[in-house]
Design a protein around this motif. Structure first.
Motif, short mmCIF file in Angstrom:
data_model
loop_
_atom_site.label_atom_id
_atom_site.label_comp_id
_atom_site.label_asym_id
_atom_site.label_seq_id
_atom_site.Cartn_x
_atom_site.Cartn_y
_atom_site.Cartn_z
N PHE A 596 0.84 -1.20 0.00
CA PHE A 596 0.00 0.00 0.00
C PHE A 596 0.86 1.22 0.00
CE2 PHE A 596 -4.36 -0.13 0.45
CZ PHE A 596 -4.67 -1.37 0.96
N LEU A 598 0.25 5.09 1.17
CA LEU A 598 -0.62 6.17 1.59
C LEU A 598 -0.01 7.53 1.31
CD1 LEU A 598 -1.97 4.85 5.00
CD2 LEU A 598 -3.13 4.95 2.82
N PHE A 650 1.92 0.28 5.40
CA PHE A 650 0.98 1.39 5.52
C PHE A 650 1.43 2.40 6.55
CE2 PHE A 650 -1.25 0.71 9.48
CZ PHE A 650 -0.99 -0.61 9.76
N VAL A 651 2.10 1.96 7.61
CA VAL A 651 2.54 2.94 8.61
C VAL A 651 3.70 3.78 8.07
CG1 VAL A 651 3.38 3.25 10.94
CG2 VAL A 651 1.83 1.41 10.44
N PHE A 654 2.37 6.14 5.70
CA PHE A 654 1.58 7.07 6.50
C PHE A 654 2.48 8.16 7.06
CE2 PHE A 654 -1.88 8.57 8.72
CZ PHE A 654 -1.77 8.52 10.09
N MET A 656 5.46 8.90 5.92
CA MET A 656 6.05 9.60 4.77
C MET A 656 5.08 10.63 4.22
SD MET A 656 8.89 9.69 3.24
CE MET A 656 9.71 8.14 3.45
N MET A 657 3.80 10.30 4.27
CA MET A 657 2.75 11.21 3.81
C MET A 657 2.91 12.55 4.52
SD MET A 657 -1.29 10.43 3.99
CE MET A 657 -1.72 10.72 5.69
N GLU A 774 -4.81 9.89 -1.99
CA GLU A 774 -4.45 8.47 -1.79
C GLU A 774 -5.72 7.64 -1.63
OE1 GLU A 774 -3.17 10.84 0.16
OE2 GLU A 774 -4.63 10.82 1.79
N LEU A 775 -6.70 8.24 -1.01
CA LEU A 775 -7.96 7.54 -0.84
C LEU A 775 -8.59 7.24 -2.19
CD1 LEU A 775 -9.56 6.73 1.64
CD2 LEU A 775 -11.05 8.66 1.21
#
Lengths: 852, 331
Positions: A596, A598, A650-651, A654, A656-657, A774-775
């Protein structure tokens, strides 16, 4: 040294083990075992549970290291550091859990990790087809090469695995219970293939419980008992009795518990009538009495494993009834069963028994009675718990340095005692014990058997379900024997002995009815096996469904929203869709790998800013390049953190986002960046070629590129392999880290392309853009039919879904619906898409179980 | 018969003195960091040392801190909730709408109730629809944000000024800000739940091995749903105090909240795998974050660095956790 020679073999053994010992804490699994294999022979390995067969195989295949002894391969001493090394040396192991990726085709699986390629790096399908056909023809397997492995029967899948081993020119093939889930025809086919293997001078190490098969196929047989080699003899001239004697021997009887009859059993505690579970059990009926121990015997695929699980509520029965004290028992969950007084000790302690992070005391008391009967008592009474623990510890003699110790620090035998204690604290009077002495040292084993008999004396009702036949003989008052899902025998005490149980377990059920075929264990959670035609449709329906939905929405929008079907609006919708689709396609790639990202929203905005900023200094080409490189760099960083540091995707993305967006804010200091120079950059958005907007063409280009990449290059196939069956990917020699880093780099690039397109569209960018992007990317992937479980990627569906989303947004805009309702719609749509994905997977899994 | 049963370890603790040191350091690094940062910053900057600033740190810490208490419990059970920013915004908006007509006490009660309800909704979506938690809650976040937007007809900020309510945010109890006091209470309650109640044990069991928990008869879905409800409640509580402090609310008042809260929990030492967690770690983590962001403000480093810093801290904390797991093995 071993005696006997293989038929027509050379005098030099291919594989030779000398003095192999393996010591585990508290258990000596192998004691100075000698073993050898000659090319072209089929060497059977037999022994009851705990004799050391699996340990020996694991050592040969490189999964375990011997604590003593020497291994020689073709005369040279070797020491395998890993299973990969053993494979490279030419040793292949075929186990219950196949090393195949269900989502890949037969041909792709055979060549996984070493695909032949043409010059540009594309898969050389012609070559693959040629070589694969050759191998399959030899094996007599006539399955289309382009067939997905998930559509094959277990028997066919096994043959694909063998085909893979053959194509790799393995010299030694180990088969562990290969016929466990095969019907008679498939067994015959397997044996024919083994004959062919012999002709090719491949050595086959064949592990099985089934005496009949050994006599059919093996040249020599080695029997292990209690970790020691009893003997190695040529099969010719042996009788079944000889082998059984070797397996059981006198030494064991001395340590086994002598059965002592308990006071005559009381009334009926549990009455089972015609119990059926689709795919596993058929028409099981028996009564269980208070104070008796009922043994339950059966090989893999007999339904033995499933019987206790059904009684405990982990499997659903389709027919029959279970009555407890005259009342019908309906259990949907284990909690229900415990409330009715039934408790199950699971078969695989490490996987579904112990709670590894909890203490010994907590593990013991987790099912304590008050949990299920008095919800009001929610606070822990430490003193009372300690007392309870002490009582159990004394009565079962659990060796632990303190009750607050982590359960993982205990030896296997003591862990099992804790599990038993857990069953007892639940105060259930009916106990279903699965393999109660698995992984337990000899001393504890006797203690546990004694405890079981004592429980019966005290009025408990016990089922002991086990593949350990001497265990059943030691503890059972009566013994149920299952075969292929049916009851093949219900022995009373006088009839209980190893011979009877083994004989009944081995023979297919002869109740005068058609034996059920295709029995298999519960499919492992990761992989989805057989599908019927209906479910195949469901899979296709994924992308087709989105297309249909798209058509409906477009038509609806044209009718309901005046101004939708205008050239300008359609162009804009197409552009919006393209921007989302490009990143969506990248995300689909990542999801296919089982990952993933995000951070794509943040990457998009940063690269848009980079592009806009660079345009004031350099020409568009360089500006675009700069943006793409930025995206690539961030993506690669994501990939490195995830793979090298083994952090969850994902974390990491997340975090990095946030970092990337922060950088965007810092760089712009909250100001907007306007593109004033090189305004021709806007052509990227406004330009048209052949009447089609440029962004749309960019999207098509990305689509074509990624499709080629995903389906026609080894890289793409490896990506799917990792997502479909990670361990199979590892076993095939795929460099997981390299693929992971590359895929995330790819995602970064696609996000950057979207960023460039966005910059071109708006001509003025700031750091607050792209929130929620991202969503959108994830939504279009899942909506388009790409399953979160990984293994495949539906790129066409992603494109359709992006068009769908853009159409809906456009229509809502025209209808002057507040933008915020669109956010709402997006969120709901995502949940909806995910729920459908889950439902689809559940449907497929269910149809697999009912196919029998 | 297989590798699994073979690797059960015998009795014994850390294998060497070095291991014990690493174990200690990686377990308590956040406490070290906090003390270190306070000492260094206090020495370097006189304003930092002032009681006013220290009290402000405690105040700022409480907003993320209260949310982190619930999130710790949820992460222990093996799940995540990314919707808390939207949830908080929605609660804040509701407070502003209801306060004038319903008064302080009733508004707070209803808000908490809403938070729990939305948490339950999250829990149902995750357990009954079987959608992975982080992505399901990502979707729910959008929904809550959208609802808040619609309610406020845009990201319009609503102001509210009711005397009793304001003191909740700005008032003091002795030397401590009221929100901080509530944070302490929240942590005490959550500690009691996690370590002193059967439910807490169930949370850890589910996070440790869902399969084993199920086979042991635990109602896994119910346990999960309740954990989400707790997060919802804690978030709503934090929302109450944040709104009181700001005397206003908007849909995006808590942007980035989910990142901060999860970062606080991770940096506090709770493992993402689930099965065990440290509330004292989250407490310390919240304080640490407040110290850092205050420092960034004082040093006139732009507010934009917050994002970068938070993200970097999160990833670093993950790295420390990975290090701990790798070096210490399966201990």
């Amino acid at each position: 040294m071993a005696t006997g020679q293989a038929s027509g073999g050379s005098p030099e053994p291919l594989l030779s083990l000398t003095g192999i010992s393996k010591q585990f804490p508290g258990v000596k699994a192998l004691d100075s075992v000698d073993f050898d294999l000659f090319p072209g022979e089929v060497h059977a390995l037999m022994g009851e549970n705990g004799a050391g067969k699996s340990t020996l195989i694991n050592i040969i295949s490189g999964l375990l290291h011997p604590t003593a002894g020497k291994i020689c391969l073709a005369g040279h001493e070797v020491a395998f550091a890993s299973s990969m090394q053993a494979q490279k040396a030419g040793i292949s192991t075929i186990t219950q859990e196949f090393n195949l990726v269900p989502q890949l085709t037969v041909a792709e699986n055979i060549f996984l990790g070493r695909e032949p390629t043409r010059r540009i790096g594309l898969m050389d399908w012609r070559e693959i087809k040629r070589r694969a056909s050759e191998i399959l023809r030899e094996l007599g397997l006539n399955v289309p090469l382009g067939q997905r492995v998930s559509y094959l029967s277990v028997g066919d899948r096994q043959l694909v695995e063998i085909a893979k081993a053959l194509s790799l020119q393995f010299r030694i093939i180990t088969m562990d219970e290969p016929t466990a889930a095969l019907n008679a025809t498939e067994v015959a086919r397997l044996f024919a293939i083994i004959e062919k293997l012999k002709q090719r001078r491949v050595a086959v190490l064949y592990v099985s419980h089934r005496l009949g098969e050994i006599f059919r196929i093996a040249d020599r047989v080695t029997v292990l008992r209690d970790g020691k080699r009893v003997d190695t003899r040529p099969v010719e001239g042996l009788t079944e009795n000889d082998v059984v004697t070797m397996m059981l021997g006198r030494a064991l009887k001395k340590e086994a518990l002598i059965y002592q009859a308990s006071p005559a059993a009381g009334k009926v505690a549990l009455s089972i009538k015609s119990l059926s579970v689709p795919g596993f059990l058929s028409d099981i009926s028996f009564d269980l009495r208070v104070g008796e121990v009922m043994g339950c015997a059966g090989l893999i695929g007999s339904g033995r494993y499933e019987l206790t699980r059904t009684l405990f509520g982990l499997l659903r029965a389709s027919g029959g009834t279970v009555e407890i004290n005259g009342q019908i028992l309906r259990v949907a969950t284990p909690g229900d069963a415990i409330r009715r007084g039934i408790y199950m000790l699971p078969e695989e302690r490490k996987v579904e028994g112990i709670l590894p992070d909890l203490t010994v005391r907590e593990n013991l008391l987790i099912s304590a009675k008050r949990l299920f009967h008095r919800l009001s008592e929610l606070l822990i009474d430490a003193k009372e718990e300690q007392n309870q623990y002490e009582r159990m510890r004394k009565s079962l003699d659990i060796r632990a340095s303190s009750s607050s110790q982590r359960i993982t620090k205990l030896s296997g035998g003591n862990q099992q005692k804790v599990m038993l204690g857990r069953a007892l604290t639940s105060e259930s009077r009916i106990l279903l014990l699965n393999e109660p002495t698995r992984g337990v040292d000899v001393g504890t084993r006797v203690e546990i058997h004694a405890a079981i008999r004592k429980l019966a004396e005290q009025g408990y009702t016990v089922i002991v379900s086990s593949t350990d036949i001497p265990e059943l003989v030691s503890v059972s008052d009566r013994c149920l024997v299952l075969s292929r899902g049916r009851m093949n025998g219900l022995l009373d005490r006088t009839q209980i002995n190893e011979d009877n149980i083994t004989a009944l377990g081995n023979r297919p059920a002869d109740y005068g009815r058609q034996p059920m075929s295709n029995f298999r264990r519960l499919p492992s959670v990761r992989t989805i096996f057989e599908l019927s035609h209906a479910t195949r449709l469901v899979q296709v329906a994924g992308s087709l469904g989105v297309f249909v939905l798209l058509v409906i929405v477009v038509v609806g929008a044209s009718i309901l929203a005046p101004g939708f079907f205008t050239y300008t609006n359609l162009t804009n919708t197409l552009i919006t869709a393209s921007i989302t689709a490009v990143t969506g396609l990248g995300m689909t790639f990542a999801i296919a790998m089982g990952g993933f990202d995000l951070s794509v929203g943040s990457i998009q905005v940063l690269t848009a800013i980079v592009a806009a900023g660079l345009l004031s200094i350099v020409d568009p080409a360089l500006a675009i390049l700069g943006a793409l490189l930025t995206g690539l760099a961030i993506g690669l960083l994501n990939g490195i953190l995830i793979s090298k540091l083994r952090l969850p995707a994902f974390v990491v993305t997340f975090g990095m986002m946030s970092v990337v967006r922060g950088v965007a804010l810092l760089v712009t200091q909250g100001q907007s960046v306007m593109i004033t120079k090189h305004i021709e950059f806007g052509l990227l958005n406004n330009g048209k070629i052949f009447g089609l907007p440029v962004p749309f063409l960019i999207m098509i280009a990305v689509f074509i590129l990624l499709s080629l990449l995903l389906k026609h290059t080894p890289f793409g196939r490896h990506t799917c392999a990792i997502g479909g069956n990670r361990s199979a990917a590892v076993a095939s020699g795929i460099n997981i880290d390299r693929v992971t880093i590359s895929v995330f780099g790819l995602v970064g690039v696609t996000a950057a392309i979207s960023g460039v397109m966005l910059a071109s569209q708006l001509m003025i960018v700031d750091a607050t853009l792209g929130v929620g992007f991202e969503l959108q990317a994830i939504t279009v992937s899942v909506l388009g039919g790409t399953s979160l479980s990984g293994g495949h990627g539906n790129l066409v569906g992603t494109v359709f879904a992006a068009l769908l989303l853009a159409t809906i947004a456009s229509a809502l805009n025209i209808l002057k619906v507040i933008p915020f309702y669109q956010y709402l719609a997006l969120g709901v749509l995502l949940i909806f898409a995910l729920a459908i994905d889950t439902a689809r997977r559940a449907f497929i899994a269910k149809s697999l179980l009912s196919r029998a | 018969m297989n590798l699994r049963q073979a690797t059960s370890k015998g009795i014994g603790d850390h294998r060497s003195y070095g291991m014990a040191v690493i174990s200690f350091l990686t377990r308590y690094y956040i406490q070290f960091l906090l003390i270190l940062s306070v000492l260094i910053l206090g020495a370097l900057n006189p304003y930092f040392r002032s009681p006013a600033n220290l009290q402000n740190i405690l105040l700022q810490a409480s907003f993320a801190g209260i949310g982190a208490a619930g999130m710790t419990l949820l992460i222990v059970s093996g799940a995540f909730d990314l919707s808390v920013a939207g949830l908080l915004g929605l609660c804040g908006v509701m407070i502003c709408q209801l306060l004038p007509s319903l008064g302080t006490v009733l508004t707070i009660l209803i808000t908490l109730f809403l938070g729990v309800l939305l948490g339950l909704l999250n829990g149902l979506v995750v357990t009954k629809l079987r959608i992975p938690a982080f992505i399901a809650t990502l979707g729910m976040m959008n929904i809550y944000l959208a609802l808040a937007f619609i309610w406020t007809q845009g990201s319009r900020v609503i102001s509210v000024s009711v005397p009793g309510f304001d003191t909740l945010g700005t008032g003091m109890f002795g030397a401590l800000p009221v929100p901080f006091l509530v944070m302490i209470l929240t942590y005490l309650v959550c500690y009691g739940i996690l370590n002193g109640s059967i439910y807490g044990r169930c949370l850890r069991a589910v996070g440790s091995s869902e399969i084993a928990a199920r086979t042991a008869g635990l109602p896994v879905d119910l346990i999960r749903i309740l954990a989400f409800a707790i997060v919802g409640g804690c978030t709503a509580l934090a929302g109450v105090f944040l709104t009181a402090e700001l005397s206003s609310a908007s849909a995006i008042m808590a942007t980035g909240y989910e990142l901060t809260v999860i970062a606080v929990v991770v940096i506090g030492g709770t493992s993402l795998k689930g099965g065990e967690g440290t509330l004292s770690g989250s407490f310390t983590g919240a304080l640490f974050f407040a110290v850092i962001s205050t420092a960034l403000n004082i040093l006139n480093v732009g507010a934009y660095w917050q994002y970068v810093v938070t993200g970097v801290f999160l990833i670093s904390a993950l790295g420390v956790q990975a290090l701990r797991t790798y070096v210490l093995g399966a201990e």
